[in-house]
Design an enzyme around this catalytic site. Structure first.
Site, PDB file in Angstrom:
ATOM      1  N   ASP A  32       0.817  -1.232   0.000  1.00  0.00           N
ATOM      2  CA  ASP A  32       0.000   0.000   0.000  1.00  0.00           C
ATOM      3  C   ASP A  32       0.841   1.269   0.000  1.00  0.00           C
ATOM      4  O   ASP A  32       0.479   2.256  -0.633  1.00  0.00           O
ATOM      5  CB  ASP A  32      -0.897   0.039   1.250  1.00  0.00           C
TER       6      ASP A  32
HETATM    7  P1  NAP Z   1       0.835  -3.954   3.116  1.00  0.00           P
HETATM    8  O1  NAP Z   1       0.221  -2.997   2.183  1.00  0.00           O
HETATM    9  O2  NAP Z   1       0.004  -4.528   4.192  1.00  0.00           O
HETATM   10  O3  NAP Z   1       1.470  -5.112   2.229  1.00  0.00           O
HETATM   11  C1  NAP Z   1       2.267  -6.085   2.784  1.00  0.00           C
HETATM   12  C2  NAP Z   1       2.653  -7.048   1.686  1.00  0.00           C
HETATM   13  O4  NAP Z   1       3.601  -7.944   2.244  1.00  0.00           O
HETATM   14  C3  NAP Z   1       1.500  -7.898   1.197  1.00  0.00           C
HETATM   15  O5  NAP Z   1       0.999  -7.434  -0.031  1.00  0.00           O
HETATM   16  C4  NAP Z   1       2.084  -9.317   1.101  1.00  0.00           C
HETATM   17  O6  NAP Z   1       2.016  -9.764  -0.242  1.00  0.00           O
HETATM   18  C5  NAP Z   1       3.537  -9.133   1.497  1.00  0.00           C
HETATM   19  N1  NAP Z   1       4.016 -10.211   2.351  1.00  0.00           N
HETATM   20  C6  NAP Z   1       3.417 -10.780   3.416  1.00  0.00           C
HETATM   21  N2  NAP Z   1       4.177 -11.757   3.913  1.00  0.00           N
HETATM   22  C7  NAP Z   1       5.282 -11.814   3.153  1.00  0.00           C
HETATM   23  C8  NAP Z   1       6.440 -12.622   3.159  1.00  0.00           C
HETATM   24  N3  NAP Z   1       6.637 -13.590   4.065  1.00  0.00           N
HETATM   25  N4  NAP Z   1       7.397 -12.393   2.221  1.00  0.00           N
HETATM   26  C9  NAP Z   1       7.225 -11.436   1.286  1.00  0.00           C
HETATM   27  N5  NAP Z   1       6.157 -10.631   1.229  1.00  0.00           N
HETATM   28  C10 NAP Z   1       5.191 -10.824   2.155  1.00  0.00           C
HETATM   29  O7  NAP Z   1       2.125  -3.334   3.827  1.00  0.00           O
HETATM   30  P2  NAP Z   1       2.735  -1.857   3.785  1.00  0.00           P
HETATM   31  O8  NAP Z   1       3.050  -1.465   2.393  1.00  0.00           O
HETATM   32  O9  NAP Z   1       3.807  -1.883   4.815  1.00  0.00           O
HETATM   33  O10 NAP Z   1       1.561  -0.922   4.244  1.00  0.00           O
HETATM   34  C11 NAP Z   1       1.098  -0.902   5.571  1.00  0.00           C
HETATM   35  C12 NAP Z   1      -0.388  -0.805   5.567  1.00  0.00           C
HETATM   36  O11 NAP Z   1      -0.842  -1.029   6.900  1.00  0.00           O
HETATM   37  C13 NAP Z   1      -0.885   0.555   5.133  1.00  0.00           C
HETATM   38  O12 NAP Z   1      -2.073   0.434   4.368  1.00  0.00           O
HETATM   39  C14 NAP Z   1      -1.169   1.236   6.462  1.00  0.00           C
HETATM   40  O13 NAP Z   1      -2.148   2.253   6.351  1.00  0.00           O
HETATM   41  C15 NAP Z   1      -1.653   0.062   7.287  1.00  0.00           C
HETATM   42  N6  NAP Z   1      -1.529   0.274   8.726  1.00  0.00           N
HETATM   43  C16 NAP Z   1      -0.357   0.674   9.244  1.00  0.00           C
HETATM   44  C17 NAP Z   1      -0.251   0.924  10.603  1.00  0.00           C
HETATM   45  C18 NAP Z   1       1.044   1.426  11.203  1.00  0.00           C
HETATM   46  O14 NAP Z   1       1.004   2.017  12.266  1.00  0.00           O
HETATM   47  N7  NAP Z   1       2.171   1.175  10.561  1.00  0.00           N
HETATM   48  C19 NAP Z   1      -1.342   0.704  11.422  1.00  0.00           C
HETATM   49  C20 NAP Z   1      -2.548   0.230  10.855  1.00  0.00           C
HETATM   50  C21 NAP Z   1      -2.604   0.020   9.508  1.00  0.00           C
HETATM   51  P3  NAP Z   1       2.008 -11.338  -0.556  1.00  0.00           P
HETATM   52  O15 NAP Z   1       0.885 -11.914   0.213  1.00  0.00           O
HETATM   53  O16 NAP Z   1       1.839 -11.425  -2.039  1.00  0.00           O
HETATM   54  O17 NAP Z   1       3.338 -11.877  -0.116  1.00  0.00           O
END
Ligand code: NAP
Length: 463
Positions: free
Chosen positions: A390
């Site tokens: 994301d």
């Molecule tokens: P993300 O959008 O959640 O994407 C994580 C990606 O990691 C997934 O698409 C997944 O794809 C991949 N993944 C999972 N396990 C894996 C593995 N073992 N090896 C390789 N890839 C793996 O993560 P992000 O880009 O870090 O974004 C964070 C999101 O969380 C944002 O939308 C944010 O708003 C939200 N959020 C963040 C917080 C905070 O405080 N940081 C709090 C609440 C919500 P595959 O399944 O294809 O592997």
């Protein structure tokens, strides 16, 4: 004795604030935590010195049980399970406040001879503390997958029921404040407030839990401060206000970085499906995907001048931080500049990526904040996106209908080439497709991030 207690409390407050200041950077965070913990120890000792303290065996038993459960739990918890750990500890704090309010009701026979403000502050503490305890319990259950992570709602009945339960809590509290002495009333306040906690958190998707936990953390702080007012205990007021204020600021910052409003988060129904679901928005699915191998990725990296690692939640899941550090060391030994672009909400809790990378001793200077990274991307030869989705999704800038529209992102496509490490074309937290994966500049390296990076490391060693 009271002067000594006051002096010790002031020492504790100074330590709390000094400790909190340490939390502003990963280098000082551990020391800051120890300083704040020392402050809490001083506050506990000072409280035990207060006149009228007694029942030492019971106090010792409480301290013993707390230490036996808390210390191993905090030591053993995995980094990825930290949000639910915080939820649990926070909830216990709120529950303790609610119980103290109940005890205070009994000891003062319904606040009979107490000034009105004592009753009001205690009842506020009882309601907010109980909401926090039960709400945090549900948040813990969702993150621990004991409860379904998806939003659980009562449909159209949800809001009217919430209003009925809230009204019940307030009515019981008003009757007590107006002189009601029946213990059933305070029990009614606690039960109704607990139901509110459950009914407000259940409809929220598991992925929104970190924001909810931060909000409930602020609630616990406010309830503790109110209880401190009722008990005339300065330490509780100060500690409660620090937690309340910092929790509120954190909640706000998280919501801003995700471009969501707190009421929208509390309204629920977003991001409950976990991170490996299928992509749902059309547009990227019909474009070809270019995949690459660890050998080709290693060559691409070895011939780069500047590499930007973009870590995300998948890096945490795979626990790939040590492998990433090893890869960066090999690249740096070849004279390649390696930096890390850290998005403020990458991962699942604030500072998630900073903590993970610090665990692998990645130099703090190499971590670049979002604005700095975005200015650097045009000079970057390879952006290595590891388990991030994301936070790199261009739809946040280009598609007004996207649920993440308006969220600031890392502009990885400004760099000369992009390699994305993830297991599939599955979506991330927001449950949406990502056009980055089909961009002409992007090559996908499918597989578990730790295994893929380890593969790149092995290839780099042969180059
Ligand atoms: P993300 O959008 O959640 O994407 C994580 C990606 O990691 C997934 O698409 C997944 O794809 C991949 N993944 C999972 N396990 C894996 C593995 N073992 N090896 C390789 N890839 C793996 O993560 P992000 O880009 O870090 O974004 C964070 C999101 O969380 C944002 O939308 C944010 O708003 C939200 N959020 C963040 C917080 C905070 O405080 N940081 C709090 C609440 C919500 P595959 O399944 O294809 O592997």
């Amino acid at each position: 004795m009271n002067t000594l207690v006051s002096v010790l409390y002031i020492v504790a407050f100074v330590l709390f604030i000094y400790g909190l200041m340490g939390m502003t950077g990963p280098r000082t965070a551990v020391r800051g935590n120890w300083i704040a913990a020392a402050g809490m120890a001083v506050a506990v000792v000072a409280t035990l010195l207060l006149p009228g303290m007694g029942n030492w065996p019971l106090i010792a038993l409480g301290l013993g049980i707390g230490a036996v459960i808390g210390v191993p739990a905090a030591r053993r918890v995995k980094m990825t399970a930290m949000p639910q750990m915080v939820a649990l500890f926070n909830g216990v704090g709120g529950g303790a406040v609610a119980l103290i309010a109940w005890v205070e009701f009994r000891v003062t026979t319904g606040y009979e001879a107490e000034p009105r403000y004592v009753a009001i502050a205690s009842l506020f503490a009882a309601i907010v503390g109980s909401v926090s305890f039960w709400g945090s319990g549900i948040a813990f259950g969702k993150l621990q997958e004991i409860l379904p992570g998806r939003p659980v709602t009562l449909g159209r009945l949800q809001q009217p029921l919430n209003i009925v339960v809230l009204t019940a809590a307030v009515v019981c509290a008003v009757i007590i404040a107006s002189g009601g002495r029946s213990e059933l009333l305070i029990i009614g306040v606690l039960v109704a407030a607990g139901l509110i906690g459950v009914m407000v958190v259940l409809p929220i998707g598991g992925a929104d839990m970190p924001v909810v936990i931060s909000l409930l953390n602020a609630f616990t702080g406010l309830s503790a401060a109110a209880m401190g007012l009722a008990l005339d205990n300065t330490a509780l007021i100060v500690a409660g206000m620090i937690v309340g204020a910092s929790g509120s600021i954190l909640t706000n910052l998280m919501a801003q970085a995700m471009n969501r409003s707190i009421p929208a988060i509390l309204a629920g129904g977003f991001g409950g499906g976990g991170d490996a679901g299928a992509a749902t928005v059309s547009g990227a699915g019909d474009r070809p995907v270019r995949s690459t191998s660890t050998a080709d990725a290693a060559i691409q990296l070895a011939y780069a001048g500047r590499v930007m690692v973009v870590p995300g939640y998948g890096l945490a899941v795979a626990q790939a931080q040590h492998a990433v550090r090893e890869m960066a060391d090999l690249l740096e030994a070849k004279g390649i500049d390696v930096a890390y672009a850290v998005h403020p909400v990458a991962g699942r809790m604030p500072g998630h990526m900073n903590v993970l990378l610090a665990e692998a001793d990645v130099p703090y200077e190499a971590l670049k904040e979002m604005d700095e990274s975005n200015s650097a991307f045009p000079q970057v030869d390879v952006s290595l996106v590891i388990g991030a989705n994301d936070v790199t999704n261009p739809a946040a800038q280009s598609d007004p209908s996207s649920p993440i529209y308006g969220m600031p992102i890392l502009h990885v496509t400004s760099s000369r080439s992009v390699i994305v490490l993830k297991r599939s074309m599955g979506s991330g937290f927001a449950g949406i497709d990502n056009a980055l994966f089909t961009d002409a500049k992007t090559a996908m390296l499918f597989g578990d991030a730790k295994e893929s990076v380890a593969g790149i490391v092995e290839e780099l060693k042969t180059l």
